[in-house]
Design a protein around this motif. Structure first.
Motif, PDB file in Angstrom:
ATOM      1  N   ALA A 192      35.540-136.456  69.714  1.00 48.63           N
ATOM      2  CA  ALA A 192      35.497-136.444  68.251  1.00 48.63           C
ATOM      3  C   ALA A 192      35.464-137.868  67.696  1.00 48.63           C
ATOM      4  O   ALA A 192      36.159-138.755  68.204  1.00 48.63           O
ATOM      5  N   LEU A 193      34.665-138.051  66.652  1.00 53.54           N
ATOM      6  CA  LEU A 193      34.503-139.359  66.024  1.00 53.54           C
ATOM      7  C   LEU A 193      34.733-139.278  64.523  1.00 53.54           C
ATOM      8  O   LEU A 193      34.371-138.273  63.895  1.00 53.54           O
ATOM      9  N   ALA A 194      35.312-140.332  63.962  1.00 52.00           N
ATOM     10  CA  ALA A 194      35.339-140.505  62.508  1.00 52.00           C
ATOM     11  C   ALA A 194      34.924-141.954  62.257  1.00 52.00           C
ATOM     12  O   ALA A 194      35.486-142.880  62.859  1.00 52.00           O
ATOM     13  N   VAL A 195      33.921-142.119  61.420  1.00 52.50           N
ATOM     14  CA  VAL A 195      33.325-143.444  61.209  1.00 52.50           C
ATOM     15  C   VAL A 195      33.097-143.649  59.717  1.00 52.50           C
ATOM     16  O   VAL A 195      32.593-142.752  59.037  1.00 52.50           O
ATOM     17  N   ARG A 196      33.479-144.836  59.242  1.00 54.56           N
ATOM     18  CA  ARG A 196      33.243-145.148  57.826  1.00 54.56           C
ATOM     19  C   ARG A 196      31.970-145.950  57.657  1.00 54.56           C
ATOM     20  O   ARG A 196      31.694-146.872  58.438  1.00 54.56           O
ATOM     21  N   PHE A 197      31.207-145.579  56.631  1.00 55.85           N
ATOM     22  CA  PHE A 197      30.073-146.390  56.160  1.00 55.85           C
ATOM     23  C   PHE A 197      30.395-146.725  54.719  1.00 55.85           C
ATOM     24  O   PHE A 197      30.323-145.849  53.850  1.00 55.85           O
TER      25      PHE A 197
END
Ligand code: AMP
Length: 302
Positions: free
Chosen positions: A274-279
């Protein structure tokens, strides 16, 4: 298909389901798809599945203030009721339950649902209180709609695990039906939040999907949990606009930590990567579940 009946009050929602159950002879089951609206093809896939399997299909659209933290995007969360009703009609939903916040929370709720340690990791760690908010509103919606089946997207895999655990622990008589993630042709998981992305961010957002595909290869090649986390973070850092919130691997559906130092492919359990990434201000999540069979097939080059 005809437009769904729009219901805005708890009392009318309860009456509609009670009337349906009284009248129903065959396929008298109630299928429920809870959402926060701004519907896209991912939501539509849940509605269509519910349509196939039930006599009555209830969609709910409610942006739940309880599951947003301070400084998150509750105020600016995208809303488009007219289009939501068009999507609901095209998918054959019978009822669109669209309550106001005042209808759902006439008073700040004192009773809340908390789901223990599986909410302390992944998104629960980054968003304290988020899953209490989710579990509380889903419990309320289950009590209002009283569905036989409720459809949730695996795009939010931890949410599926939390809701299923809650239903089991509280003996809520509903079957939780997990549904596959719907993606854009380039792999980006559909999300109502994708509209926040500017052109450059949208182009780079495919790094989540590409990293998950690489993770499959790294697991097959013998990576342990720490190695996988490091490689995923390096992979995400290839996109200059991406800022990793977390890059994790846990067992599925228990969300347990894999033992340190052991090749993940030898665990013999399904894994949630699982990934959580901010842009910029936009936080995107994505995940894949790899079964032992799938990892074995990747190992043998299938
Ligand atoms: P949301 O409106 O984002 O709260 O999502 C409502 C439901 O739709 C949840 O069960 C989500 O997991 C599901 N969902 C959101 N995006 C997708 C997607 N890309 N594919 C499948 N289900 C999705």
């Amino acid at each position: 298909m005809s437009a769904p009946r729009v219901i805005r009050t708890v009392a009318e929602m309860r009456r509609a389901v009670a009337d349906f159950r009284k009248a129903a002879v065959d396929s008298g089951s109630v299928g429920f798809v809870p959402t926060m609206g701004y519907l896209h093809e991912g939501h539509a896939s849940l509605l269509r599945r519910a349509r196939e399997e039930n006599g009555l299909v209830v969609l709910s659209v409610f942006v739940n203030p309880l599951q947003f933290g301070p400084g998150e995007d509750f105020e600016r969360y995208p809303r488009d009721e007219k289009r939501d009703l068009e999507v609901a009609a095209a998918c054959g939903a019978d009822i669109a339950f669209m309550p106001s916040a005042a209808e759902m929370y006439p008073n700040p709720p004192l009773a809340r649902v908390t789901v223990g340690e599986i909410t302390g990791k992944l998104c629960g760690r980054s968003r304290p209180g988020h899953f209490d908010g989710v579990a509380t509103v889903v419990a309320k919606l289950f009590n209002i709609v009283q569905p036989d089946r409720a459809y949730f997207g695996l795009k939010d895999a931890q949410q599926v695990a939390v809701v299923a655990q809650m239903a089991r622990d509280l003996n809520i008589p509903v079957e939780i039906v997990p549904c596959p993630t719907v993606r854009e042709p380039d792999g980006l998981a559909l999300s109502s939040r994708n509209v926040y992305l500017n052109g450059e961010e949208r182009a780079q957002a495919t790094i989540l999907y590409r990293t998950l595909e690489r993770a499959r290869e790294w697991i097959a090649a013998g990576a342990d949990a720490d190695r996988l986390r490091d490689r995923m973070k390096q992979s995400i850092a290839e996109s200059p606009l991406a800022d990793t919130d977390y890059a994790e691997v846990v067992t599925w559906p228990g969300l347990g930590d894999p033992p340190a130092g052991r090749p993940l492919r030898d665990l013999g359990e399904p894994l949630l990567v699982a990934l959580a990434v901010r842009f910029g201000k936009t936080r995107l999540i994505d995940n894949m579940i790899f079964t032992p069979e799938e990892v074995a097939a990747t190992c043998s080059g299938k």
